[in-house]
Motif scaffolding. Structure first.
Motif, mmCIF file in Angstrom:
data_model
loop_
_atom_site.group_PDB
_atom_site.id
_atom_site.type_symbol
_atom_site.label_atom_id
_atom_site.label_comp_id
_atom_site.label_asym_id
_atom_site.label_seq_id
_atom_site.Cartn_x
_atom_site.Cartn_y
_atom_site.Cartn_z
ATOM 1 N N ASP A 286 0.667 -1.120 0.085
ATOM 2 C CA ASP A 286 0.045 0.018 0.013
ATOM 3 C C ASP A 286 0.712 1.258 -0.007
ATOM 4 O O ASP A 286 0.553 2.567 -0.713
ATOM 5 C CB ASP A 286 -0.953 0.012 1.199
ATOM 6 C CG ASP A 286 -2.128 -0.938 1.310
ATOM 7 O OD1 ASP A 286 -2.473 -1.378 0.115
ATOM 8 O OD2 ASP A 286 -2.613 -1.300 2.227
ATOM 9 N N LEU A 287 1.852 1.215 0.767
ATOM 10 C CA LEU A 287 2.581 2.389 0.753
ATOM 11 C C LEU A 287 3.716 2.788 -0.474
ATOM 12 O O LEU A 287 3.505 3.790 -1.214
ATOM 13 C CB LEU A 287 4.029 2.153 1.848
ATOM 14 C CG LEU A 287 3.486 2.243 3.267
ATOM 15 C CD1 LEU A 287 4.666 1.793 4.184
ATOM 16 C CD2 LEU A 287 3.235 3.402 3.634
ATOM 17 N N ASP A 288 3.960 1.672 -1.016
ATOM 18 C CA ASP A 288 4.680 1.663 -2.345
ATOM 19 C C ASP A 288 3.717 2.331 -3.702
ATOM 20 O O ASP A 288 4.009 3.091 -4.350
ATOM 21 C CB ASP A 288 5.006 0.427 -3.192
ATOM 22 C CG ASP A 288 6.173 -0.218 -2.044
ATOM 23 O OD1 ASP A 288 6.945 0.685 -1.480
ATOM 24 O OD2 ASP A 288 6.458 -1.428 -2.186
ATOM 25 N N SER A 289 2.464 1.842 -3.474
ATOM 26 C CA SER A 289 1.429 2.495 -4.436
ATOM 27 C C SER A 289 1.043 3.982 -4.042
ATOM 28 O O SER A 289 1.132 4.650 -4.969
ATOM 29 C CB SER A 289 0.189 1.618 -4.259
ATOM 30 O OG SER A 289 -0.924 2.119 -5.069
ATOM 31 N N ALA A 290 1.051 4.055 -2.895
ATOM 32 C CA ALA A 290 0.537 5.680 -2.512
ATOM 33 C C ALA A 290 1.798 6.535 -2.895
ATOM 34 O O ALA A 290 1.543 7.423 -3.218
ATOM 35 C CB ALA A 290 0.281 5.607 -1.165
ATOM 36 N N ALA A 291 3.179 6.032 -2.523
ATOM 37 C CA ALA A 291 4.212 6.826 -2.737
ATOM 38 C C ALA A 291 4.228 7.014 -4.357
ATOM 39 O O ALA A 291 4.729 8.095 -4.812
ATOM 40 C CB ALA A 291 5.350 6.065 -2.279
ATOM 41 N N ALA A 292 4.268 5.964 -5.090
ATOM 42 C CA ALA A 292 4.378 6.418 -6.749
ATOM 43 C C ALA A 292 3.090 7.274 -7.078
ATOM 44 O O ALA A 292 3.669 8.035 -7.895
ATOM 45 C CB ALA A 292 4.175 4.902 -7.117
ATOM 46 N N GLU A 293 2.012 7.253 -6.490
ATOM 47 C CA GLU A 293 0.956 8.001 -7.263
ATOM 48 C C GLU A 293 1.176 9.495 -6.655
ATOM 49 O O GLU A 293 0.882 10.432 -7.266
ATOM 50 C CB GLU A 293 -0.316 7.452 -6.608
ATOM 51 C CG GLU A 293 -0.722 6.310 -7.318
ATOM 52 C CD GLU A 293 -1.908 5.432 -6.768
ATOM 53 O OE1 GLU A 293 -2.719 6.353 -5.649
ATOM 54 O OE2 GLU A 293 -2.229 4.342 -7.009
ATOM 55 N N ILE A 294 1.532 9.654 -5.378
ATOM 56 C CA ILE A 294 1.874 10.961 -4.836
ATOM 57 C C ILE A 294 3.048 11.596 -5.648
ATOM 58 O O ILE A 294 2.848 12.658 -6.057
ATOM 59 C CB ILE A 294 2.218 10.816 -3.296
ATOM 60 C CG1 ILE A 294 0.780 10.574 -2.503
ATOM 61 C CG2 ILE A 294 2.401 12.502 -2.899
ATOM 62 C CD1 ILE A 294 1.197 10.313 -1.112
ATOM 63 N N ALA A 295 3.900 10.736 -5.931
ATOM 64 C CA ALA A 295 5.187 11.522 -6.669
ATOM 65 C C ALA A 295 4.807 11.780 -7.964
ATOM 66 O O ALA A 295 5.245 12.690 -8.369
ATOM 67 C CB ALA A 295 6.273 10.223 -6.538
#
Length: 262
Positions: free
Chosen positions: A43-52
């Motif tokens: 979940d963190l990897d997905s959120a981080a990629a989308e925010i970036a």
């Protein structure tokens, strides 16, 4: 308004979804570098990629259970090593547990305090050495129920009352070190948790949409609506910024006017 967050480093717990994610995205849009923390790395990897992708900012996802001091310390060490500094901590990890007193057993109480209160204590303890170097900001997410608890609101109201008290104690203790500490008392926000509540309550009635659920909920709020998480994220980013340099030890309601106390 320039919030003056360029190149600051912010840690946001509960950063994969909801208020935490919204705050992380606002920080990134303001030029801060952000570490989001939760238990699920995917979940963190997905959120981080989308925010970036949305902001062009640098976002790091670090898995940790905030109730576990060893994991929290490892997280803080990794963030410090990666970014070279830590300026802002947002203690946002938590979930809503509202039961009657007789329904609340010791296990439920212990789990709630471990996540919300001990989580904030652990994360604060881990980042204090970095914040003491040049000053910084801590923002705790709590709720208006921590100020005025309605019936059948435990254990959340207990944990959040403790979080508000922790906020004031830390603000007084560390003002001399240039560390500001505030809490946002959030309620009536569109969130994954409320989405799940709609799902559970209306699983057998597909005609009752999520949007209708939020519209009906908004009728009980003075401002007449339930806000998106981004509105709480904006308040958090403002409190973390130089624009709020004289604000510390405050508990600010973000709830559309529904709290019975200021």
């Amino acid at each position: 308004m320039d919030l003056g967050l360029q190149n600051m480093v912010a840690i946001v717990t509960g950063g994969s979804f909801g208020i935490g994610r919204a705050a992380a995205e606002r920080f990134a849009r303001e030029g801060a570098r952000v570490a989001i923390v939760a238990r699920n790395q995917a979940d963190l990897d997905s959120a981080a990629a989308e925010i970036a992708a949305a902001t062009g900012g640098e976002v790091l996802g670090v898995a940790a259970d905030v109730g576990n001091m060893a994991q929290v310390q490892a997280m803080a060490d990794r963030v410090g090593d990666h970014f070279g500094r830590i300026d802002i901590l947002v203690n946002n990890a938590g979930t809503g547990n509202a039961y009657s007193f007789e329904e609340m057993d010791d296990d439920l109480l212990s789990e709630d305090l471990q996540l919300k209160l001990y989580g904030a204590v652990h994360c604060t303890r881990a980042v204090l050495p970095a914040l003491k170097k040049r000053g910084g900001v801590i923002i705790n997410t709590t709720t208006p129920a921590g100020k005025a608890a309605p019936g059948a609101s435990v254990p959340t109201s207990l944990a959040r009352a403790a979080g508000i008290a922790l906020t004031k104690a830390l603000a007084n203790e560390y003002a001399g070190a240039g560390i500001r500490v505030n809490t946002v008392c959030v309620n009536n926000i569109r969130s994954r948790q409320n989405d799940r509540r709609w799902q559970a309550q209306h699983a057998d009635d597909p005609s009752y949409t999520l949007e209708q659920f939020y519209q009906d909920g908004g009728k009980r709020i003075p401002l007449g609506r339930i806000a998106p998480a981004e509105e709480a994220g904006d308040v958090i980013a403002f409190l973390a910024s130089a624009r709020a340099a004289f604000v510390t030890g405050s508990a600010i309601n973000v709830d559309g006017g529904s709290a019975p106390t200021v």
